[in-house]
Scaffold this motif. Sequence first.
Motif, short mmCIF file in Angstrom:
data_model
loop_
_atom_site.label_atom_id
_atom_site.label_comp_id
_atom_site.label_asym_id
_atom_site.label_seq_id
_atom_site.Cartn_x
_atom_site.Cartn_y
_atom_site.Cartn_z
N ASP A 1 -6.98 1.07 3.07
CA ASP A 1 -8.22 0.71 2.39
C ASP A 1 -9.13 1.91 2.12
O ASP A 1 -10.21 1.76 1.56
N ALA A 2 -8.67 3.10 2.50
CA ALA A 2 -9.38 4.34 2.18
C ALA A 2 -8.57 5.14 1.16
O ALA A 2 -8.77 6.34 0.99
N CYS A 3 -7.66 4.45 0.50
CA CYS A 3 -6.87 5.02 -0.60
C CYS A 3 -7.17 4.22 -1.85
O CYS A 3 -7.49 3.03 -1.78
N ALA A 4 -7.05 4.87 -2.99
CA ALA A 4 -7.30 4.21 -4.27
C ALA A 4 -6.11 4.45 -5.18
O ALA A 4 -5.73 5.60 -5.41
N GLY A 5 -5.53 3.39 -5.66
CA GLY A 5 -4.40 3.50 -6.58
C GLY A 5 -4.84 3.47 -8.02
O GLY A 5 -6.00 3.19 -8.35
N SER A 6 -3.88 3.75 -8.91
CA SER A 6 -4.18 3.72 -10.34
C SER A 6 -4.42 2.28 -10.81
O SER A 6 -5.22 2.04 -11.71
N THR A 7 -3.72 1.34 -10.19
CA THR A 7 -3.92 -0.09 -10.41
C THR A 7 -3.71 -0.79 -9.07
O THR A 7 -3.14 -0.20 -8.13
N ALA A 8 -4.13 -2.03 -8.96
CA ALA A 8 -3.91 -2.78 -7.72
C ALA A 8 -2.42 -2.94 -7.45
O ALA A 8 -1.97 -2.82 -6.30
N GLU A 9 -1.65 -3.18 -8.50
CA GLU A 9 -0.21 -3.35 -8.34
C GLU A 9 0.46 -2.06 -7.89
O GLU A 9 1.34 -2.06 -7.01
N ASN A 10 0.07 -0.92 -8.48
CA ASN A 10 0.66 0.36 -8.09
C ASN A 10 0.26 0.75 -6.67
O ASN A 10 1.07 1.33 -5.93
N HIS A 11 -0.96 0.45 -6.28
CA HIS A 11 -1.41 0.70 -4.91
C HIS A 11 -0.54 -0.09 -3.93
O HIS A 11 -0.02 0.47 -2.96
N ALA A 12 -0.36 -1.37 -4.22
CA ALA A 12 0.46 -2.22 -3.35
C ALA A 12 1.90 -1.75 -3.31
O ALA A 12 2.53 -1.74 -2.24
N ALA A 13 2.44 -1.35 -4.44
CA ALA A 13 3.82 -0.87 -4.49
C ALA A 13 3.99 0.40 -3.67
O ALA A 13 4.98 0.56 -2.93
N ALA A 14 3.04 1.32 -3.78
CA ALA A 14 3.12 2.57 -3.02
C ALA A 14 3.02 2.29 -1.52
O ALA A 14 3.77 2.88 -0.72
N LEU A 15 2.13 1.39 -1.12
CA LEU A 15 2.03 1.03 0.30
C LEU A 15 3.33 0.40 0.78
O LEU A 15 3.79 0.67 1.90
N HIS A 16 3.93 -0.43 -0.07
CA HIS A 16 5.22 -1.04 0.29
C HIS A 16 6.27 0.04 0.53
O HIS A 16 6.98 0.01 1.55
N VAL A 17 6.38 1.00 -0.38
CA VAL A 17 7.38 2.07 -0.24
C VAL A 17 7.11 2.87 1.03
O VAL A 17 8.03 3.12 1.82
N MET A 18 5.87 3.29 1.24
CA MET A 18 5.56 4.08 2.44
C MET A 18 5.80 3.27 3.71
O MET A 18 6.19 3.84 4.74
N GLY A 19 5.60 1.95 3.63
CA GLY A 19 5.86 1.08 4.77
C GLY A 19 7.32 0.97 5.14
O GLY A 19 7.65 0.43 6.20
N LEU A 20 8.20 1.49 4.31
CA LEU A 20 9.63 1.48 4.60
C LEU A 20 10.07 2.63 5.50
O LEU A 20 11.24 2.76 5.80
N TYR A 21 9.12 3.47 5.93
CA TYR A 21 9.44 4.67 6.69
C TYR A 21 8.93 4.67 8.13
O TYR A 21 8.61 5.72 8.67
N PRO A 22 8.85 3.50 8.80
CA PRO A 22 8.42 3.56 10.18
C PRO A 22 9.51 4.16 11.06
O PRO A 22 10.68 4.06 10.71
N PRO A 23 9.22 4.78 12.13
CA PRO A 23 7.90 4.98 12.71
C PRO A 23 7.19 6.25 12.20
O PRO A 23 6.08 6.54 12.62
N GLN A 24 7.84 6.99 11.31
CA GLN A 24 7.21 8.24 10.84
C GLN A 24 5.96 7.98 10.01
O GLN A 24 5.01 8.75 10.06
N ILE A 25 5.98 6.90 9.21
CA ILE A 25 4.81 6.52 8.41
C ILE A 25 4.43 5.11 8.80
O ILE A 25 5.28 4.20 8.78
#
Length: 188
Positions: free
Chosen positions: A152-176
């Motif tokens: 919530d301290a990040c801003a995406g180009s669109t709401a959909e792109n923000h959510a997609a980027a968070l989804h991708v980064m969420g695929l890297y636990p425990p490093q991310i």
Amino acid sequence: MTAEPERDEEWLVVIDPQNIFASPDSAWGSPFFTQAMPRIRALADAFGERVLVTRWMPTADRSTSWGEYFAAWPFADRPATDPLYDLVPDAVDLSPLPSLDLPTFGKWGPEIEAVVGRGAHVVLAGVSTDCCVLSTALAAADAGTRVTIAADACAGSTAENHAAALHVMGLYPPQITIGDAAGILAAL
């Protein structure tokens, strides 16, 4: 001789809080930047001296793929001294350190690692979630850094792109890991 950075403390890295990404008049302006900025400020206040701020600069070698990039985005092909590349007023004093100015999407590299230490834990905030934050997070994880995204301290180009980027980064636990400003502040 300079002192070695503290390796066991978290650092906040604020990615590119610049006019080019914040202004509604900019082709790259995030409509969510003004919502993210108070959370970025709260995090920076809590992290104190352990804050780095980056800036994307238009200084890449035009003989590489960056030449085509600037041809596609001619409004951004300006001198690095253009006010478009200045930090937004609310970000000028986020860090006691000078901004780290790089001509790359991803900001992770030897410049940040020299400050925060190898294998550090960093919290990422800023713009754009779906470009520079994502690129920084993946490179940092590859380098062995522990990364928390303050979603919530990040801003995406669109709401959909923000959510997609968070989804991708969420695929890297425990490093991310993905968190929010309130949870990160509570854990400090």
